[in-house]
Each structure stands twice: as structure tokens, then as C-alpha cells.
Write an enzyme that holds these catalytic residues in place. Sequence first.
Site, PDB file in Angstrom:
ATOM      1  N   TYR A  82       4.566 -21.470 -13.330  1.00 55.52           N
ATOM      2  CA  TYR A  82       4.027 -22.042 -12.354  1.00 55.52           C
ATOM      3  C   TYR A  82       2.874 -23.180 -13.112  1.00 55.52           C
ATOM      4  CZ  TYR A  82       5.888 -18.756  -9.603  1.00 55.52           C
ATOM      5  OH  TYR A  82       6.775 -17.583  -9.100  1.00 55.52           O
ATOM      6  N   GLN A 101      -5.801 -13.767  -7.021  1.00 57.30           N
ATOM      7  CA  GLN A 101      -5.203 -14.526  -8.054  1.00 57.30           C
ATOM      8  C   GLN A 101      -4.914 -15.796  -7.421  1.00 57.30           C
ATOM      9  OE1 GLN A 101      -0.984 -14.145  -8.925  1.00 57.30           O
ATOM     10  NE2 GLN A 101      -1.688 -13.411 -10.960  1.00 57.30           N
ATOM     11  N   ARG A 145      -4.427 -15.066 -16.353  1.00 55.24           N
ATOM     12  CA  ARG A 145      -2.898 -14.658 -16.733  1.00 55.24           C
ATOM     13  C   ARG A 145      -1.919 -15.509 -17.583  1.00 55.24           C
ATOM     14  NH1 ARG A 145       1.941 -12.336 -12.730  1.00 55.24           N
ATOM     15  NH2 ARG A 145       2.025 -10.429 -13.726  1.00 55.24           N
TER      16      ARG A 145
END
Length: 268
Positions: free
Chosen positions: A183, A100, A230
Amino acid sequence: MSLFNLLKPFKLGNIELPNRIVMAPLTRRRAGEDLAPTPMNAVYYAQRATAGLIISEATQISPQGLGLPQTPGIHSQEQIAGWQLVTQAVHDRGGRIFLQLWHAGRCSHPSLQPQGQLPIAPSAIAPREEKALLTSGEEVPFVIPRALETAEIPGIIAQSAQSAQNAITAGADGVEIHGASGYLLDQFLQDNCNQRTDEYGGSIENRARLLLDVTAAAIAVWGSERVGVRLSPSSTFQDMYDSNPSALFNYVVTQLDRLNLAYLHIVE
């Protein structure tokens, strides 16, 4: 889904998975020197290799992308070597693992940044909820970040592309782009923290540009069937919200769908 179906093989993109169980990305904060994975990390992931697919913990694409102490990166030779230990251990157990790729953006602290600089963000707006975690274990309020200059944004895309390439060298089976949980990429998407007036701010199309550019950069390295993304459309974690989330995420998902990704990972 019945247990019988859960244990059936499944084709994800162009990868054959032995079952339909996926291990979600879980930050462990167990990286060693240079924020590289260690033999302990390899043991941890190998113990979970019977899942059809492992998605690794969030892995920063640059020193500037660091958001939490002791989280691993994928931007140095030492880190690549550490991830090779992990991927080899997983593959030896018959598992598959995607790395990721992560940039924390404003959800960091100067003490974690190169030369103690301010964290970066789309706009100079700090999260009002949650707190920054220091290496000492102390939790402190987030600082007001520095807004990225337009000319700096291609560098973020290039770092993402290089990290995707590093993941190949590290022996991963694919990558997941972390566009969720407040984020950096999520910060660009949502208008409570993106108040830019350039081509990366304002309209939904502009705010989605960085996520789509980073995803395209990873696809150029891996091919679309080895890349996942994601998103967290309804999450308010780390002070995230948008004035029109339905329109925003419908647009984002429509654009991602055209890229023929391996998967889209939605966090409720």
C-alpha cells in the site's frame, strides 16, 4: 512461549494488556453507508475482545485512500460515530483496540476514487500482480496510477494526522500505521515502484521519508507509546520488491526504533 506465559498480563507501551494474544488486522468489507462501521461491526469486534489487543481492519484516512469496496474509513463524522460503536463494545467487554490507518495508493481503481480519478502512487507504475476488486465483485487489472506531485505529499501527512486525531474521538486506544503489503507507504519505501527524483525518492533515506513523517504525525497526536507500525520486508504481495531490502529495512527499523513506538509489527 508456553500457554501460561501467553495468558500473562503484558505492558505494551503505556497500556496494560490482560494477556499477550493480539488479533491481527483482518479486512472484513462490512462497512455500511458512508463506509462507516455499523452495529454488526461492533458485535464482531466485541466477540473478540478477550484478546489482549485488537488491531482493527485497515481503515482509510481519506476518500482517496480507499482500495477495496465496503472498507471503513476514519475521515468523516459518520465514520467516527461508527467506530465509537465498535470501541465502546470492545471496552464494555474489557478489551483494547488500535485503529489501523491505511492509504491504498495505487492498489485501487478509478471506480472507487472521488470523481473517478486515477489512484495515486509515488510513480506512475501499476502492480502487475493481483487485481483490483470492484464494487460489483468483478476483478480487473490495476490501472496505471497518477504520480503524486511533491506539493501534494504534505496533504497525505495532514490526512494521517487528522485520522489519528479522529481515532481518539472514536475512542480507540491507539493507532497502527499501515506501512506494509504494497500500500501507499510501502510503495514509497520500495524502489520497484518508487522512481521519484525529489526528496521522497532515490536514496533509502528519501524513500523512507513519508513513512517516518506519517509516523511522527501520529506520535504528535497520540504520543509514541500509543503508536505501532506495520512493515512487510520480505513480502512480494501486490508486486512489491526492492533492489536492496536488507539495507532499506535495516534503515527503516533503526529510525523507527528511535521513536520509542508501542510496537513494530512485521509481516513475513
